[in-house]
Write a protein that holds these residues in place. Structure first.
Motif, PDB file in Angstrom:
ATOM      1  N   UNK A   1       0.839  -1.200   0.000  1.00  0.00           N
ATOM      2  CA  UNK A   1       0.000   0.000   0.000  1.00  0.00           C
ATOM      3  C   UNK A   1       0.873   1.249   0.000  1.00  0.00           C
ATOM      4  N   UNK A   2       1.887   1.255  -0.865  1.00  0.00           N
ATOM      5  CA  UNK A   2       2.831   2.369  -0.865  1.00  0.00           C
ATOM      6  C   UNK A   2       2.175   3.688  -1.271  1.00  0.00           C
ATOM      7  N   UNK A   3       1.075   3.629  -2.036  1.00  0.00           N
ATOM      8  CA  UNK A   3       0.423   4.853  -2.487  1.00  0.00           C
ATOM      9  C   UNK A   3      -0.660   5.343  -1.535  1.00  0.00           C
ATOM     10  N   UNK A   4      -0.922   4.594  -0.464  1.00  0.00           N
ATOM     11  CA  UNK A   4      -1.963   5.003   0.469  1.00  0.00           C
ATOM     12  C   UNK A   4      -1.459   6.107   1.387  1.00  0.00           C
ATOM     13  N   UNK A   5      -2.242   7.147   1.596  1.00  0.00           N
ATOM     14  CA  UNK A   5      -1.829   8.193   2.541  1.00  0.00           C
ATOM     15  C   UNK A   5      -1.798   7.635   3.958  1.00  0.00           C
ATOM     16  N   UNK A   6      -0.918   8.189   4.767  1.00  0.00           N
ATOM     17  CA  UNK A   6      -0.787   7.737   6.152  1.00  0.00           C
ATOM     18  C   UNK A   6      -1.834   8.399   7.026  1.00  0.00           C
ATOM     19  N   UNK A   7      -3.089   8.166   6.686  1.00  0.00           N
ATOM     20  CA  UNK A   7      -4.218   8.725   7.428  1.00  0.00           C
ATOM     21  C   UNK A   7      -5.172   7.588   7.751  1.00  0.00           C
ATOM     22  N   UNK A   8      -5.556   7.447   9.008  1.00  0.00           N
ATOM     23  CA  UNK A   8      -6.477   6.397   9.420  1.00  0.00           C
ATOM     24  C   UNK A   8      -7.916   6.860   9.222  1.00  0.00           C
ATOM     25  N   UNK A   9      -8.763   5.901   8.843  1.00  0.00           N
ATOM     26  CA  UNK A   9     -10.186   6.220   8.733  1.00  0.00           C
ATOM     27  C   UNK A   9     -10.755   6.629  10.076  1.00  0.00           C
ATOM     28  N   UNK A  10     -10.284   6.019  11.149  1.00  0.00           N
ATOM     29  CA  UNK A  10     -10.638   6.407  12.515  1.00  0.00           C
ATOM     30  C   UNK A  10      -9.359   6.881  13.192  1.00  0.00           C
ATOM     31  N   UNK A  11      -9.220   8.182  13.430  1.00  0.00           N
ATOM     32  CA  UNK A  11      -7.974   8.696  14.019  1.00  0.00           C
ATOM     33  C   UNK A  11      -7.693   8.076  15.377  1.00  0.00           C
ATOM     34  N   UNK A  12      -6.421   8.093  15.761  1.00  0.00           N
ATOM     35  CA  UNK A  12      -6.009   7.534  17.048  1.00  0.00           C
ATOM     36  C   UNK A  12      -6.618   8.322  18.196  1.00  0.00           C
ATOM     37  N   UNK A  13      -6.886   7.627  19.303  1.00  0.00           N
ATOM     38  CA  UNK A  13      -7.466   8.248  20.493  1.00  0.00           C
ATOM     39  C   UNK A  13      -6.332   8.682  21.413  1.00  0.00           C
ATOM     40  N   UNK A  14      -6.363   9.947  21.818  1.00  0.00           N
ATOM     41  CA  UNK A  14      -5.289  10.477  22.648  1.00  0.00           C
ATOM     42  C   UNK A  14      -5.284   9.873  24.047  1.00  0.00           C
ATOM     43  N   UNK A  15      -6.444   9.463  24.560  1.00  0.00           N
ATOM     44  CA  UNK A  15      -6.520   8.996  25.940  1.00  0.00           C
ATOM     45  C   UNK A  15      -6.342   7.485  26.070  1.00  0.00           C
TER      46      UNK A  15
ATOM     47  N   UNK B   1     -21.652   3.396  13.614  1.00  0.00           N
ATOM     48  CA  UNK B   1     -20.274   3.088  13.998  1.00  0.00           C
ATOM     49  C   UNK B   1     -19.341   3.111  12.788  1.00  0.00           C
ATOM     50  N   UNK B   2     -18.060   3.430  13.066  1.00  0.00           N
ATOM     51  CA  UNK B   2     -16.977   3.365  12.102  1.00  0.00           C
ATOM     52  C   UNK B   2     -15.861   2.531  12.718  1.00  0.00           C
ATOM     53  N   UNK B   3     -15.129   1.795  11.867  1.00  0.00           N
ATOM     54  CA  UNK B   3     -14.045   0.970  12.418  1.00  0.00           C
ATOM     55  C   UNK B   3     -12.811   1.061  11.531  1.00  0.00           C
ATOM     56  N   UNK B   4     -11.673   0.823  12.145  1.00  0.00           N
ATOM     57  CA  UNK B   4     -10.372   0.825  11.468  1.00  0.00           C
ATOM     58  C   UNK B   4      -9.556  -0.341  12.011  1.00  0.00           C
TER      59      UNK B   4
END
Length: 766
Positions: free
Chosen positions: A31-45, A140-143
């Motif tokens: 997946x070299x062309x995929x942007x480094x962005x998650x469909x569900x962003x990381x949770x800070x807590x 709901x959304x999942x990653x």
């Protein structure tokens, strides 16, 4: 409140199941062309689970519940503001969580967040009933954290081990670039049996629905399951429209099978299958194809194949490679590349082979079957039914070695009379060597005796011919080296002169048969052998000296060989009178000069050449030039020329050129100058994106013994993380283009010009 977390792993099962269902056995995509962005962003807590914590059974771990404000009553506590609930590696966060102790119910609202091993998810709200063990989530959304899969669902309902996901989607594409997506109206899942049923599933490429499945069952874990795999479709002027539908059968943990009904519009229907097994001591594969009636040949066609190994003991192993075809035209008709046309025989072998510290041995049998309808069975090699061989050697000390090589064979042929052969070769050697020199004198005696069929014995004049010859050789050489610098880089240069003297007295062998013996191709290695024939039917007499010299230039920083050059020739002091029928005598004088050279002017360029010139006739016997250039951005270009006197003269050019990150082109032109004819042409293009790749490859190739050219167009579309449909273009490209050696389906080779591994994402997806 621990049971409140039970519903969350269901969504992970759904996402994993879609990829497990789609796996087609090919290598994982990148997946070299995929942007480094998650469909569900990381949770800070989210906090990492403590080291050493056993997270395999979270239900036995305590639950920690926190919030900025606690209100409500003792029977109905309400947590507000940055609510977090943790147990093991599981995390749930929400703006508000209410728990009804009397009803044993909970509800979480406002930015509901959940994360566990392999999954990150967010939803509008979640609620559940602990008594009935029922739970629901909304919007709901999942990653997937270790995979590229992500998606959405309108709602999730779960009761015990049974759950349903409504309005579900799944894709490996990022949300802003949905090149493909799988949608289902409802997915029913049983977490106890790890099976699920999708209702009203649609596969979309872009916004266009391309496949609709009203109902299908698939696993919710990575275990192998029985089911229908993606079909393969192609079209050629040989077979017409060709459709193959594989059906996978998971019979047991250590063996499985694949059935493949196949229909060709010009030939008819066929059924093929593959059975694989694996045990602690070995493995094997059985393959078969059956076509009741080939409309082009007006007969049934079939193939049987077995390939397996089995360890019998620490020193012994059984190996088999058995092939059987219905007729001599099988490989021509069912292979769509030039390799199938070059196969004039089908070879099978089976045997037991052993090896120890000072010995090796084996008992085997082999058989040849005709695979060229233009030839007769008289061209088949002799079968060896059976063959037994053994080699033993003993090192008494550093200055004395001795041993024996032995072989006993019974030959058989469908046309000619045959017989049995015994070959014994005891030897003794006294090698001497130092840091910069070696001297290896060797003395051997070779005895070969036969027991021939009566008719063959009458032809040759003796039913039991035999031969005994002494063989003396002296191999010696020197090693010189020096440090040097080229353009500021340190190199080690070597010069390695070598002499090899061979003396074998002449013994008349005209009354001996020829079962499995042929002249070896003259090459650099042939300069240092004690016999110019393969097999034991002929032992060449000799009184000759090989003079050879080699030089190498090695980069000291990494051991890279920048230059290697070898030059050698045999001086014959007497005529070699032993020969095969119709073979000329090797006369006194000099052999052809043998030159082998390899040069790497840069880390991108590799140039090689081989050359043989006969001074007696002032002619070139062999010439070969090859060059390889590693283009920027992982491309490659190959060019070669091959000439062998009276046999062939060919040029071969191939390339893989990435135009940019998304577009690549490939090509090959394989041409016979001797016949003024194209042997194979190939041209292809690939478009690549983050989660979809499309490949189109056109080929023109020799399709039969008459030399007629055939055309085929191969098309493949890959939905990364789901599978691919169409013909397997990877196999054709690997065979055609030197350097196309990746384990995935890209047109880009695996290493950059310096030889270092690619830095692109190589996430494995089972």
């Amino acid at each position: 409140m621990r049971p409140a977390l039970r519903l969350l792993p269901l969504t992970l099962c759904i996402a994993v199941s879609l990829q497990a269902h789609a796996a087609d056995g090919k290598s994982a995509p990148t997946y070299k062309l995929c942007p480094l962005v998650d469909a569900v962003p990381a949770f800070e807590d989210v906090q990492k689970a403590p080291e050493g914590l056993n997270i395999l059974n979270n239900n036995q771990l305590p639950t920690d519940l926190e919030g900025d404000l606690l209100s409500g009553t003792e029977a109905n506590p309400v947590f507000n503001g940055n609510v977090t609930m943790r147990r093991g590696d599981q995390f749930m966060g929400a703006d508000q969580l209410t728990f009804d102790k009397a009803q044993n119910r909970y509800s979480a609202e406002g930015s509901v967040r959940y994360q566990a091993s392999g999954l990150r998810m967010r939803a509008a709200r979640a609620e559940g009933d602990q008594n009935s063990n029922t739970h629901t989530m909304q919007n709901l959304e999942y990653q997937l954290l270790s995979r590229r899969g992500n998606g959405k669902a309108q709602s999730l309902n779960m009761a015990g081990d049974i759950g349903s996901l409504y309005g579900a989607t799944y894709s490996t594409c990022p949300p802003e670039e949905r090149n493909w997506e799988l949608r289902a109206n409802r997915i029913d899942i049983n977490t106890d049996t790890n099976m699920a049923v999708a209702h009203g599933a649609t596969l979309r490429i872009g916004k266009i629905p391309v496949l609709y499945l009203p109902w299908f069952m698939f696993p919710t874990n990575e275990d192998r399951r029985t089911g229908v795999l993606l079909p393969s479709m192609s079209n050629s002027n040989r077979n017409g429209f060709d459709y193959r539908q594989p059906i996978y059968l998971n019979l047991a943990p250590n063996y499985d099978a694949t059935l493949m009904p196949r229909w060709m519009s010009k030939r008819g229907g066929a059924m093929s299958g593959q059975f694989r097994y694996l045990n602690e001591a070995g493995n094997g594969t059985v393959e078969a194809l059956w076509m009741p009636n080939d409309k082009l040949r007006d007969r049934s066609r079939w193939l049987g194949h077995f390939d397996g190994i089995q360890n019998l003991s620490p020193n012994w192993q059984f190996r088999a490679d058995i092939n059987w075809i219905s007729d001599p035209r099988y490989y021509e008709d069912f292979n769509n590349n030039i390799d199938g046309l070059s196969q004039v025989t089908s070879y099978s072998s089976v045997g037991a082979y052993g090896r120890g510290q000072e010995w090796s041995a084996g008992v085997s049998a082999d058989h040849w079957q005709l695979a060229d309808f233009t030839l007769g069975k008289n061209i088949l090699p002799y079968d060896r039914l059976p063959r037994a061989f053994a080699s033993w050697e003993r090192h008494m000390n550093s200055a004395l070695q001795f041993g024996v090589d032995a072989e006993a064979v019974r030959f058989h042929h469908p046309v000619y009379a045959a017989g049995s052969r015994l070959d014994l070769k005891p030897w003794i050697s006294a090698p001497l060597e130092g840091d910069s020199w070696f001297l290896r004198p060797t003395l051997a005696y070779r005895f070969t005796g036969y027991s021939l069929d009566h008719s063959l014995g009458q032809t040759l004049g003796d039913n039991s011919p035999s031969r005994g010859q002494s063989i003396f050789s002296l191999d010696t050489g020197l090693f010189f080296d020096r440090d040097m610098q080229v353009k500021g880089k340190d190199y080690l240069q070597t010069i390695e002169p070598r002499l090899f003297y061979l003396n074998v007295p002449y013994v008349n062998q005209a009354d001996m048969p020829v079962f499995d013996t042929q002249p070896l191709t003259f090459s650099w290695n042939q300069l240092f052998r004690d016999n110019r024939y393969s097999g034991a039917d002929r032992q060449a007499d000799a009184n000759q000296l090989t003079l050879a010299i080699s030089t190498r230039m090695i980069r000291q920083s990494d051991g890279h060989e920048r230059l290697s050059l070898s030059l050698g020739q045999i001086r014959y002091f007497a005529d070699s009178r032993v020969r095969l029928p119709n073979e000329p005598i090797t006369e006194q004088g000099r052999s052809a000069w043998v030159v082998d050279a390899n040069y790497a002017p840069t880390d991108r360029w590799t140039i090689g050449a081989s050359y043989q010139r006969d001074p007696k006739f002032n002619r070139t016997d062999l010439a070969s030039v090859r060059a390889r250039y590693l283009l920027p951005n992982q491309g490659v270009f190959n060019l070669s020329y091959r000439y062998r006197r009276a046999l062939l003269e060919q040029v071969d050019a191939s390339f893989l050129y990435p135009i940019n990150e998304r577009w690549s082109i490939v090509g090959r032109q394989y041409y016979s100058l001797r016949d003024s004819k194209t042997l194979e042409s190939l041209a292809g293009v690939q478009w690549d994106s983050c989660c979809v790749a499309v490949r189109v490859v056109a080929r023109r190739y020799v399709q039969n013994r008459a030399g007629d050219l055939g055309n085929t167009l191969m098309f493949e579309i890959e939905l990364k993380g789901l599978g691919s449909a169409g013909q397997d273009t990877q196999r054709a490209l690997r065979r055609a283009i030197l350097g196309y050696n990746r384990d995935d389906l890209y047109l880009v080779p695996p290493q950059i010009a310096t030889g270092q591994p690619s830095t692109q994402d190589n996430t494995k997806i089972p």
